[in-house]
Structure formats: structure tokens, C-alpha cells
Scaffold this active site. Sequence first.
Site, PDB file in Angstrom:
ATOM      1  CB  CYS A  21      66.945 -90.537 -29.068  1.00  0.00           C
ATOM      2  SG  CYS A  21      66.558 -89.160 -29.941  1.00  0.00           S
ATOM      3  CG  HIS A 143      55.527 -72.094 -24.230  1.00  0.00           C
ATOM      4  ND1 HIS A 143      54.558 -71.136 -23.791  1.00  0.00           N
ATOM      5  CD2 HIS A 143      54.897 -73.226 -23.306  1.00  0.00           C
ATOM      6  CE1 HIS A 143      53.849 -71.438 -22.758  1.00  0.00           C
ATOM      7  NE2 HIS A 143      53.907 -72.628 -22.623  1.00  0.00           N
ATOM      8  CG  ASP A 230      67.137 -88.285 -38.305  1.00  0.00           C
ATOM      9  OD1 ASP A 230      66.101 -88.872 -38.464  1.00  0.00           O
ATOM     10  OD2 ASP A 230      67.068 -87.306 -37.644  1.00  0.00           O
TER      11      ASP A 230
END
Lengths: 357, 209
Positions: A21, A143, A230
Site C-alpha cells: 500500500c 484478467h 481499515d
Amino acid sequence: MTDRPNAIPRKLTANVKAAGCAAKLSSAELSQVLHGLPRHECKELLTSIENFEDAAVYKLREDLAIIQTVDFFPPVVDDPYLYGQIAATNALSDVYAMGGRPLLALNILCFPTCDYPLDVVHEILRGGGDQVAAAGAVVAGGHSIQSSEPVYGLCVTGIISPKEVLTNGGARAGDRLVLCKPIGTGVGLLAIKAGLLSQAAEQALIKGMTTLSTSTLECARAYNLTAATDVTGFGLIGHLHEMAKGSQLTVRLNADAVPLLPEMLALAEQGFVPAGAYGNRKSFEQFTTYINDVDLSLSDLLFDPQTSGGLLLALDKSQVEDLLRSLKKVGIDAACIGEFLDGKSGVVEVVSYGKNS
Amino acid sequence: MEKTVDLRGLVCPEPVLRTKKLLDDASVAKVEALVETEVNVNNLQRLANSLKLRFQSTAENDFFRVVLERPATASDTAGAAATHEHETAQTMQTIASNVGTVVFLPKDKFGDGDPEFSANLLNLFLQTLLQSGHKPRAVLLANTGIKLLDPDAPTLKVLNDLKDAGAEVLACGLCVEFYGLKGKIPTDQITNMFAICEFLMAADKVIQP
């Protein structure tokens, strides 16, 4: 984790500039990018894009809404199976953060197949799939494209009753804040690359990033939660700011009570601080008060971008002790880290009350 | 021994890791590192602070030249004076990098009323501050304020508690001498006007009751 054969010719994280992140666009960049784009009003949409909610919630019927979210990032660790697990835990987390239950997931994969053997991709997808299955959901497809840097993640669909949606807003003055995982994964992922973590610290870090929030939410649902999110890319302070802003209140954060992953404080002190933490500091410092009254290494961790971080729950103060006890019973080490106050909307006031106040 | 390393083009954590590894060798007294980003510079500054090294960063055209240097030890020719100079520089570096709230007490009373009542009020203020959860970075004592650290003063305990909580509790040296408390206040808590001035200028917020 460490005994898994790792016969890949090139390390997965070799060319990755920002892991997990920490690879996100900063809050300031995102605001700039979104500025001026047309906003499509729709009464079925129960979440607003300005509140930086964890996932979109769309009402289908009075008693049913779908939760839709997508999350992906470059490799955080060299073990492909583990990378898949972490990416899936992180993507599923956004559904839990809205209070929902994940149903199905689609893989998103960008991969340079010239640079790595195909079984690396296989392992990534296996790790992701196993974690989705552990959450009680199914992988329904996906994908894939060629790219110069590996990227993996998932688009996850969940369901919830519209009345039970937990947003950033909704907390009331006096409500307490409970954090359900320790922080420090951004620093930890740098330290893993540097080879500086002890085995115990590495295990704690990986356990944190691969722990699904399924049982945490199940436990917490027995209480009257008023808001939830979160902790991910914006770091603890960034997400506290989003909650405070969403609830139009001030948050008082007890810095002493925030659970930290082992060894992270010392590593931050030595300069193993990811670029994302500096970016978060720049974006959110203006909303904090007294942040410079805590040590720099601790404040670096408060701004540290989290990969697959813990749920942050708001609830009435009378229920906090019971919630912490029942979380402990299912093996979740949570902590009460602060409270909401009447005050300037969006402000995070940093105090140091000691560990157990 | 001095080392120069070109760390440009390396991604995190390589620049800070390689610099740390060079400095793990005690015979390396100075490392000059060329790095690309401000994040690298900030991380090297943290490394320098944690190892108590001198730190200097200069912006060049499209990179930064960072120098980390071990301080002179007392056994060096420059002797104790250099060490003291370094310690002052180190304090100044801490001040420049991260000062939050500073409490400034230039007298031993809270306001100007009845002397005994005003002294009690100040004691109450310090107790309340300690319990508030706010942790000031420094409590600076000047003029009659230094009497709060007198071994017989009722405020000594709460000031020591604030010190234990992480605040620097410092008294003006000139004032300590003037009021004849030299020898009664620990030397490591005595500072000079230069440091007091720097603290007050660098603080996010100065509280003066």
C-alpha cells in the site's frame, strides 16, 4: 513461510520502488486527480467518493446492498504464494471494513512473463485463491496483461444489509476507537528487503498481513459499532483523519496505546522509513495537533502506510472492555487507542496517556 | 577512514542499508553518500541521529550530497571542548528537527496574586499538565522559575515526573548561579540562553502560564 522452496531466478521485489500500500498515490495527489471530475449522483449509492470510503456500497433492495472494491499492488515479498495471500487479504479487508461479507472475487494480474517462470504466476494466484476460499468466497475469474512490473490484486464483491453498513462517519463524541492489528508493515517490508528482521519479527509481520478480518468482524458485530474502516495506505493517522472528518468530530489518539509490530520502532529510528510515510506526513500533518510531542520514530510509524492493516472500529465506551475480551478469545490482539471528541472536524490530537488508559 | 559512495539509482531501502553497513565498520569515520531523493536524505538523517553522528546534506544539481561523520572523541587532540561543542550541535539538531510543545516558566508563580496562593496554583498547573496526557518536549525554567527545581521545592516531584515522561526539564544557568542554587540542581539540567532561545523559536507551541 521461510521453508517454502523459492527457486525463482529473480527476486519478485527486485525492481519494486514502493511495496504494498506504500505504492498508492498520496491523499494529496488523489484529491488533485479527482478534482473537477463529474460526480454521478445516484440514490442507490450509499457511499460517497469524497469520504474516501473503503469500498462502494450499492443498494439493490431495502434489505440488500452489494459492496464492490478493488485493490492491487506490486510484490511486497519475494515468495509468490505469500504475495498472493497478502494481496487477497488486503483486497478482502475493504469488504469487512464496510461491515460486509465477501462473496466472489476476480483476479487482476499484470506480469512480465519474460522475466519470471510461469509457475511464479501460478503460485501468486494459488496464494490469492486460498485466501479468498478461507474467507468463504470464490474466485470467479480474472484478467491478465503483460507489463514491465508485476502487479496483483483482486476485485471483490460482497453483500450487506443497507442498515448495517459501517462507514467512516457515524461515530459519536465519547465513542472509543479499537485497532485490531499492530502497525508498522511499511517499515517492516523495507526491513525484510534489507534482511534486518529477526525471524520472530518477520513472522509477526507476515501473520499480521495474512490474517483475515473475518472473525474480527464477526466478533465485533455483537456490539453496536458506530463507524469502521481499515488502516491501509494513508497510515493510522490518515485513516483516523478520514474517520474524524466523516463523523465531523476530533479524534484523540493515545500514541502510547497503539500496538506496534516488534522491532519496527528501532528500524524507523535508523531510517528504514518508506516514501509513503513521508507522503502521508505531508498530507495529514496539517490535521494533527501535538504530533511533534511524540518521538520521531513513533510518529513515523503513525504515518507508516499499512498493507493489509487492521480494522479500526468505533463503539460506545461502555462496550470496549467486552469487545477486547471477546477478540482476545479468538486470538485477535486489539487495543483501545483513542476516543472521539466534540471539536474541530477531522483533527487528530496526539496524546500519551500510557499503555492502558 | 573515509568512504564515498554513489547510491543514485538505487531503490529503498538500499541507500540507507548500504550506508548503515559502511558505518557498522568502526574504522569508518566518515561516509559521503550521493543520493537521489529527499526521502533518502531524510532516512540518512534518521540513521545519523540514531548513531549520534554529525549530519550534513547539500543539494547539488539533481542529487544530494550527504555526509555522516563520527564526532571527535574526548581523547582526540581537540579534547573536551570539541565534545562539548558537538553535544551543543547535537542538541541544536534535535531542536531543529522535532520540537513540539514547550512550557516556559520564567517565574515560580502562576499569575500575580497572593504569593503563596500563586505558587500553589503553579504546582496545580504542573500536576494537571502531567495528567492531561500531553507530553511537552521541554519545560524551560528561568529567573525565579529555576527555584521550582530546588530540592526542597514542592514542585520538584512533578517536574521529575515530567522528565521521566520524556520532557527535557532545563534551568537557565545564569539564573541558577544568581539565586545561589548551583550544586543543588543536577548539571545535566542546566542550560544556556542560546538553547532556551532555540527551543522557544523552534517550538510548535509555547505555553507560559
